[in-house]
Design a protein around this motif. Sequence first.
Motif, PDB file in Angstrom:
ATOM      1  N   THR A  64      11.947  93.831 103.875  1.00 12.70           N
ATOM      2  CA  THR A  64      12.257  94.043 105.289  1.00 12.70           C
ATOM      3  C   THR A  64      12.895  92.800 105.900  1.00 12.70           C
ATOM      4  N   THR A  65      12.311  91.637 105.661  1.00  9.28           N
ATOM      5  CA  THR A  65      12.832  90.398 106.241  1.00  9.28           C
ATOM      6  C   THR A  65      13.589  89.550 105.227  1.00  9.28           C
ATOM      7  N   TYR A 124      15.140  91.478 115.520  1.00 10.49           N
ATOM      8  CA  TYR A 124      15.380  92.917 115.371  1.00 10.49           C
ATOM      9  C   TYR A 124      15.108  93.646 116.685  1.00 10.49           C
ATOM     10  N   GLN A 127      17.856  92.941 119.231  1.00  7.95           N
ATOM     11  CA  GLN A 127      19.072  93.721 118.942  1.00  7.95           C
ATOM     12  C   GLN A 127      18.910  95.168 119.369  1.00  7.95           C
ATOM     13  N   TYR A 138       7.464  97.942 113.643  1.00  7.61           N
ATOM     14  CA  TYR A 138       7.461  96.531 113.279  1.00  7.61           C
ATOM     15  C   TYR A 138       6.084  95.901 113.465  1.00  7.61           C
TER      16      TYR A 138
END
Length: 154
Positions: A64-65, A124, A127, A138
């Motif tokens: 994910t990151t 994230y 954005q 998240y």
Amino acid sequence: MVRFKNRWLLVELIPTPGPNANPNTRLDGQKIWAALRQSVLANFGDVGWGSVGLSMTVKYYSPTTNICIIRVARDHHKIAWGALTLITAIEGTRYIPNVIHLSGTIKHAQLAAIAHNREVIARYRAQAKTPSAYQDSYEDYLHTSSMEIEALQD
């Protein structure tokens, strides 16, 4: 009795779009380790691989990151770091390796990884322009990744 001393590299692998990018490539610790091994052999030869090969392991990777934690012997960590920065592609997909943190203990690497995960998730969310009180997936990811990172053992 002599203690085996390590260095812990916290690395972000930033994917770059390109014409040869394989969208089906899913990175994992084994692929990162193999790419790092090839980079050490190509740039530092058998002597370089002999100095870091036994001690180098990828302890954690988050798709994910895109961060990973790599353990390597203290005496030769600069060889692993140099080979890591010279990696250009893994399995046909181009990546820019960014070393975020270097530490002497796994605890400090864990703390830096958790802090970096929070920063990436904040980016994230920025954005996506979600309000701060909005509950999203998240939050679950941050909780599970923190638990996984804290569970790492030397």
